[in-house]
Design an enzyme around this catalytic site. Structure first.
Site, PDB file in Angstrom:
ATOM      1  NE  ARG A  57      -2.929   0.321   3.228  1.00 31.19           N
ATOM      2  CZ  ARG A  57      -2.339   0.758   4.460  1.00 31.19           C
ATOM      3  NH1 ARG A  57      -1.777   1.723   4.613  1.00 31.19           N
ATOM      4  NH2 ARG A  57      -2.584  -0.101   5.514  1.00 31.19           N
ATOM      5  CG  ASP A 181      -8.873  15.415 -15.448  1.00 30.34           C
ATOM      6  OD1 ASP A 181      -8.127  15.133 -16.416  1.00 30.34           O
ATOM      7  OD2 ASP A 181     -10.039  15.022 -15.009  1.00 30.34           O
TER       8      ASP A 181
HETATM    9  C1  LIG Z   1     -12.512   9.128 -17.189  1.00 29.46           C
HETATM   10  C2  LIG Z   1     -12.178  10.623 -16.575  1.00 29.46           C
HETATM   11  C3  LIG Z   1     -12.018  10.573 -15.151  1.00 29.46           C
HETATM   12  C4  LIG Z   1     -12.298   9.617 -14.049  1.00 29.46           C
HETATM   13  O1  LIG Z   1     -11.475   8.332 -14.208  1.00 29.46           O
HETATM   14  P1  LIG Z   1     -11.633   6.779 -14.108  1.00 29.46           P
HETATM   15  O2  LIG Z   1     -10.557   6.258 -14.311  1.00 29.46           O
HETATM   16  O3  LIG Z   1     -12.976   6.528 -14.783  1.00 29.46           O
HETATM   17  O4  LIG Z   1     -12.139   6.779 -12.749  1.00 29.46           O
HETATM   18  C5  LIG Z   1     -11.602  11.917 -14.669  1.00 29.46           C
HETATM   19  N1  LIG Z   1     -11.398  12.876 -15.667  1.00 29.46           N
HETATM   20  C6  LIG Z   1     -11.425  12.891 -16.762  1.00 29.46           C
HETATM   21  C7  LIG Z   1     -11.509  14.224 -17.891  1.00 29.46           C
HETATM   22  C8  LIG Z   1     -11.908  11.684 -17.457  1.00 29.46           C
HETATM   23  O5  LIG Z   1     -12.134  11.443 -18.911  1.00 29.46           O
END
Ligand SMILES: *Cc1c(COP(=O)(O)O)cnc(C)c1O
Length: 395
Positions: A57, A181
Site C-alpha cells: 500500500r 485534469d
Molecule cells: C474518465 C475520466 C475521469 C475519471 O477516471 P476513471 O478512471 O474513470 O475513474 C476523470 N477525468 C476525466 C477527464 C476523465 O475522462
C-alpha cells in the site's frame, strides 16, 4: 514550450523517457522489463532494515516504475498512481481541508462534478463553478479562503480550451494551487506544470493506458511539500492500484507517443470528413481554424488530440440512429483506446447534468462524441459515411 523536460539530466525526449525513465533492468534478476511485483509485503533483513519497500500500500516497485515514468513525462518530480481516475481526483483533493474554497471550471468530467457537488461539501469544502474559458470569471470567484482552482482542457465533450497559464497566474496571486485534469490532452500534447500549474491529474484509464483494459489514475506534482502530503494521504486512505494494473498501465504508457500521433492524424481526417457531410451541422475539433479555442490550443498544446465531437443536422432520433449504425466505432462509454468509440453525451457521459447545464456547455440532443482510434482513417470515414446513410434512410 518545454516538452516536459526534466532538470535532472534524464533523457531529453518524450519518446525516450516513456521507455527508459523508472525502467532500468531489474536489480535482482536483470529482467529487462520491469517485473510485476505481485507481493503485499517485503522481507526485512532485520527489524526496520529493508531495501526501500515494506508493504505494497505504501510502495511497490512496479507502481514506482509507472510513477517515475509518468512524472518524467509531465515534467514533475513526483508521481502518484491511484486505483482509478476518480481515486486520483479524490487524492488531489486531499490538498484542501474543510473550510477551504475551490473554484472549479463548470465544464467538468461528470464523475468529478459528482464528487465536488455531493461528496466533498459534506466535509466542509466549498465549491464555486464558473465558466473558466473566461479567466476573468475565475478571478471574480476567488475568495480569501480559496486554496485551489480546478480546470480541464480541452473539455469533455465540446473540446473547449481553458487558458492554463492565465488560471495559474490567478491561482498563484491568491496563494492557491491550480490543478489541471490533463486526461484529454495527455502529457504528449500538453504539460500543465510547464504552463504554471501546480498539480496534474490523469485518468490513466483513457489515453495513457490506451487499450481499454485497465482502470487507473495519477497525480503529478513538482514541489516537495505537495508530494509529501499526497504520499501521506494516499497511504492513509489506501486507493492504490495493484501491481498488475500498474504494469499494464506502464506498458501502455511506453507507446503513448506513437498512439497519439495516429489518434491525432486520424482525428484530423475524421473532422474534415465530417465537415464535408450535409447530415452534420457542426464539427468541434480544436485543430480546425474556426474552432473558438484554436489559437489557444496552438499556444498551449503540441497538437489537437484524438477526440472529435459533432452536432448532427437533425433531432435526437437522427443522432441515436447514427450512434447505433456504426460498425467500427463501438457505442460505449470511455475514450482514448486504440479502438474507435462513439458516445451520446446527452444521456451517456453527461446524463447526470440538467438539460440547462448541458445546453450551457454547448451539448444538444444532436451531439455525438467520437473517440477516434488508430484504425485506418479511410475505414473510419467509410464507417461514418455508411452510418450516416443508414441513419437518414431509417427515418
Ligand atoms: C474518465 C475520466 C475521469 C475519471 O477516471 P476513471 O478512471 O474513470 O475513474 C476523470 N477525468 C476525466 C477527464 C476523465 O475522462
Amino acid at each position: 514550450m518545454s516538452n516536459g523536460k526534466r532538470s535532472d539530466g534524464g533523457p531529453d525526449h518524450f519518446e525516450t523517457r516513456a521507455i527508459h525513465v523508472g525502467q532500468s533492468a531489474d536489480p535482482a534478476t536483470g529482467s529487462t522489463i520491469v517485473p510485476v511485483y505481485q507481493t503485499t509485503t517485503f522481507t526485512q533483513d532485520s527489524v526496520g532494515k529493508h531495501r526501500g519497500y515494506e508493504y505494497s500500500r505504501s510502495s511497490n516497485p512496479t507502481r514506482v516504475a509507472l510513477e517515475d515514468a509518468l512524472a518524467a513525462l509531465e515534467g514533475g518530480r513526483h508521481g502518484f498512481a491511484y486505483a482509478s481516475g476518480m481515486a486520483a481526483v479524490n487524492g488531489a483533493m486531499q490538498l484542501v481541508s474543510g473550510g477551504d474554497h475551490v473554484v472549479v471550471a463548470d465544464d467538468l468530467y461528470g464523475g468529478t462534478y459528482r464528487l465536488f457537488d455531493r461528496v466533498l461539501p459534506r466535509y466542509g469544502v466549498e465549491f464555486s463553478f464558473v465558466d473558466a474559458t473566461r479567466p476573468e470569471e475565475v478571478r471574480k470567484a476567488m475568495r480569501d479562503t480559496t486554496r485551489m482552482v480546478w480546470i480541464e482542457s480541452p473539455t469533455n465533450p465540446m473540446l473547449r480550451l481553458v487558458d492554463v497559464a492565465a488560471c495559474a497566474e490567478i491561482a498563484r496571486a491568491h496563494d492557491a494551487r491550480l490543478v489541471v485534469d490533463n486526461t484529454f490532452a495527455t502529457p504528449y500534447l500538453q504539460n500543465p506544470l510547464a504552463l504554471g500549474a501546480h498539480v496534474v491529474v490523469h485518468s490513466t484509464t483513457k489515453y495513457v493506458g490506451g487499450h481499454s483494459d485497465v482502470i487507473g489514475g495519477a497525480v503529478i506534482v513538482d514541489d516537495d511539500e505537495s508530494a509529501e502530503h499526497l504520499q501521506f494521504t494516499r497511504n492513509a486512505t489506501g486507493g492504490v492500484p495493484g501491481p498488475w494494473d500498474s504494469w499494464l498501465t506502464l506498458r501502455g504508457l511506453r507507446t503513448l507517443s506513437l498512439r497519439m500521433r495516429e489518434h491525432q492524424a486520424n482525428a484530423e481526417k475524421v473532422a474534415d470528413f465530417c465537415g464535408s457531410r450535409d447530415e452534420i451541422a457542426a464539427v468541434h475539433y480544436p485543430g480546425l481554424p474556426d474552432h473558438p479555442g484554436h489559437d489557444l490550443a496552438s499556444r498551449q498544446m503540441r497538437g489537437f488530440g484524438g477526440m472529435v465531437t459533432v452536432d448532427l443536422a437533425g433531432d435526437t432520433n437522427l443522432a441515436l440512429r447514427f450512434c447505433e449504425s456504426t460498425r467500427l466505432f463501438s457505442l460505449a462509454e470511455s475514450l482514448g483506446g486504440v479502438e474507435s468509440l462513439i458516445g451520446y453525451p446527452w444521456t451517456m457521459s453527461h446524463g447526470a447534468f440538467s438539460p440547462e447545464s448541458k445546453r450551457a456547455k454547448g451539448i444538444t440532443e444532436a451531439t455525438v462524441r467520437l473517440s477516434v482510434g488508430i484504425e485506418h482513417a479511410e475505414d473510419l470515414c467509410d464507417d461514418i459515411a455508411q452510418a450516416l446513410d443508414r441513419a437518414v434512410a431509417a427515418k
